[in-house]
Design a protein around this motif. Sequence first.
Motif, short mmCIF file in Angstrom:
data_model
loop_
_atom_site.label_atom_id
_atom_site.label_comp_id
_atom_site.label_asym_id
_atom_site.label_seq_id
_atom_site.Cartn_x
_atom_site.Cartn_y
_atom_site.Cartn_z
N ARG A 101 0.81 -1.20 0.10
CA ARG A 101 -0.03 0.24 0.03
C ARG A 101 0.90 1.25 0.15
N PRO A 102 0.36 2.24 -0.70
CA PRO A 102 1.20 3.62 -0.57
C PRO A 102 1.29 4.07 0.65
N SER A 103 2.40 4.79 0.85
CA SER A 103 2.37 5.72 2.07
C SER A 103 1.71 7.14 1.64
N SER A 104 1.40 8.01 2.82
CA SER A 104 0.98 9.41 2.62
C SER A 104 1.38 10.08 3.82
N HIS A 367 -23.33 -0.36 0.41
CA HIS A 367 -22.66 0.59 1.23
C HIS A 367 -21.61 0.09 1.81
N PRO A 368 -20.55 -0.44 0.87
CA PRO A 368 -19.26 -0.82 1.62
C PRO A 368 -18.38 0.25 2.10
N THR A 369 -17.87 -0.25 3.52
CA THR A 369 -17.35 0.72 4.44
C THR A 369 -15.93 1.02 4.08
N GLY A 370 -15.37 0.06 2.86
CA GLY A 370 -14.24 0.46 2.21
C GLY A 370 -14.42 0.52 0.83
N PRO A 371 -15.07 1.83 0.27
CA PRO A 371 -15.45 2.04 -1.02
C PRO A 371 -14.11 1.86 -2.00
N LEU A 372 -13.13 2.10 -1.52
CA LEU A 372 -12.02 1.98 -2.38
C LEU A 372 -10.73 1.15 -1.83
N ILE A 373 -10.23 0.10 -2.64
CA ILE A 373 -9.23 -0.69 -2.19
C ILE A 373 -7.88 0.15 -2.88
N PHE A 395 -6.57 1.69 -7.51
CA PHE A 395 -7.78 2.02 -6.87
C PHE A 395 -8.92 0.98 -7.40
N VAL A 396 -8.90 -0.21 -6.56
CA VAL A 396 -10.14 -0.88 -6.91
C VAL A 396 -11.52 -0.26 -6.31
N ASN A 397 -12.49 0.03 -7.20
CA ASN A 397 -13.75 1.04 -6.85
C ASN A 397 -14.89 -0.41 -6.45
N VAL A 398 -14.62 -0.64 -5.04
CA VAL A 398 -15.54 -1.67 -4.53
C VAL A 398 -16.99 -1.25 -4.54
N TRP A 399 -17.19 0.07 -4.44
CA TRP A 399 -18.57 0.67 -4.45
C TRP A 399 -19.11 0.41 -5.91
N ALA A 400 -18.21 0.92 -6.87
CA ALA A 400 -18.80 0.61 -8.37
C ALA A 400 -19.29 -0.73 -8.76
N ILE A 401 -18.02 -1.79 -8.26
CA ILE A 401 -18.47 -3.05 -8.40
C ILE A 401 -19.74 -3.64 -8.02
N GLY A 449 -6.36 -8.70 2.74
CA GLY A 449 -7.95 -8.75 2.97
C GLY A 449 -8.08 -8.16 4.52
N CYS A 450 -9.50 -7.85 4.80
CA CYS A 450 -9.50 -7.36 6.44
C CYS A 450 -9.51 -8.65 7.20
N PRO A 451 -8.30 -8.65 8.10
CA PRO A 451 -8.26 -9.68 8.96
C PRO A 451 -9.65 -9.97 10.24
N GLY A 452 -10.17 -8.68 10.16
CA GLY A 452 -11.42 -9.04 11.16
C GLY A 452 -12.63 -9.15 10.71
N THR A 453 -12.84 -9.86 9.57
CA THR A 453 -14.23 -10.09 9.02
C THR A 453 -15.07 -10.69 9.73
N SER A 454 -14.48 -11.90 10.52
CA SER A 454 -15.22 -12.66 11.27
C SER A 454 -15.78 -11.97 12.42
N LEU A 455 -15.13 -11.34 13.23
CA LEU A 455 -15.41 -10.31 14.32
C LEU A 455 -16.48 -9.37 13.63
N ALA A 456 -16.31 -8.76 12.64
CA ALA A 456 -17.35 -7.59 12.43
C ALA A 456 -18.53 -8.10 11.98
N LEU A 457 -18.52 -9.33 11.12
CA LEU A 457 -19.68 -10.08 10.98
C LEU A 457 -20.72 -10.66 12.21
N GLN A 458 -19.96 -11.01 13.26
CA GLN A 458 -20.59 -11.44 14.72
C GLN A 458 -21.09 -10.30 15.04
N VAL A 459 -20.56 -9.10 15.33
CA VAL A 459 -20.91 -7.97 15.96
C VAL A 459 -22.17 -7.28 15.13
#
Length: 515
Positions: A101-104, A367-373, A395-401, A449-459
């Motif tokens: 990932r690029p720095s900023s 409504h993906p909470t990460g609209p751009l990868i 930029f992978v446009n998850v929102w557009a996909i 990919g997000c390592p917290g997917t399982s936790l997020a879905l549970q909550v």
Amino acid sequence: MPDHSTYAMFFFLWLVSTLLLRIIFSKTRTAIRLPPGPRALPIVGHLHLLAPIPHQALHKLSTRYGPLMHIRLGSVSSIVSSSAETAKEFLKTQELHFSSRPSSAVVRYLTYGSADFSFAPYGPYWKFMKKLCMSELLGGRTLDQLLPVRREELKQLVTTLALKAQLGKPVDMGGGLLKLTNNVISRMTMSKRCTETEGEADDVRKLVEEVAELTGKFNLADYISFCKNLDLQGLEKRYKDLHLRFDRMMETIIKEKEEANKMKKGDAGLKDLLDILLEISEDDKADMKITRENIKAFILDIFVAGTDTSAITMEWALAELINHPDILRKTREEIDSVVGKARLVDESDITNLPYLQAIVKETLRLHPTGPLILRESTKDCSILGYDIPANTRLFVNVWAIGRDPNHWENPLNFRPERFMPTLDDSSRSPVEVRGQHFHLLPFGSGRRGCPGTSLALQVIQTTLAALIQCFEWKFGNGEANAKVDMTEAAGLTLPRSEQLLCTPVLRLNSLPSMD
């Protein structure tokens, strides 16, 4: 003094040089075959086309220039992927070339000079922290051990909303849901509720929201070289202020933890993530040496990734359900038939609530909470016949996909039924959100990919089920036929443009048992 023949010679040499340079540059340009894209302006490139909300603007451009598009952001060459097919090429077929990932500027300020995990280059440190995160915080064993923590926080939210319902006044659901997710993550990482008081709750909420907002802004200093030392947007001042506030908070928490550990040295018990990180930082024989700055940056990653995103997803889901009362009624009937009305829904019930799961998937699609990868190429490569040079921004446009009519029928409609099996396709594997189906990528895909997917879905799933089971929901003050505004705001995590103010109404004479 030069005569006319001398001037003529100078002119001839200038003309020949210009033509030769044009030929050379033309051949250089044609040697690299980039994807199509709009005409760029001098200096700014295509930065002016990304306002006001980047993922929406990029989607609009892709309808004209195609699902694989080249743009120039200042001096930064960038590629935009807006289809499942192109996303699969970048995130699976040639994933190794796009695992960094690029720095900023904002990342460097907030993460102590890129000492964090989320934006660390793909390499030994990132792999070590990913393994630590998955084994000690987000692994199945740890999630099971911390089930009582999530249960307690859900009970607290339901009890608070029941008291609000008695008053009959609107509630800021975004704030309430963020408090829930913040406390879950705080207790998992530091064994501490960071919202014991309203003042502290507001501070933590504002900090998390501001990190997400600033990380999602396009800073000219990152893209235009002569702007690097000019704070034209006033962002650098905000970065510094936010960094100082977060650092003060983390120093206080770490010192309290160190003092508490001294007092209970030798006591066995369930360690939180901060305990483990402090132990590793003091262990000279550890596989990877981590500093205090690494610890702070990692905790910030966990907070931002695990609190704001889940809260916003639940907020969008509740807004959609209020606007679609038939869908709300249908999922309530499912919950009542599976769970009943005597006890509060539990995480173990979710596998028996397929329509609720479909609602969450449909929310994440629209409504993906990460609209751009965001990724960056590490070496030259070729994608679908186009040349992608090293250090190209992706930029992978998850929102557009998620809105692509090639994969989704009536893509702008909120229709959870699209994720429910039918008699005709019951043998087909269901579409999941874990990165294996590239037309639905709310949590990214592959190594990063997000390592917290399982936790997020549970909550998300359990909390949404409880809100539906226990309450009727009226938008605002409960005006008849009032519709929730679904306008988005700019930001890293797809926030709503307006607060979701709702009036909860108790469905039953008393709350279900929470034992």
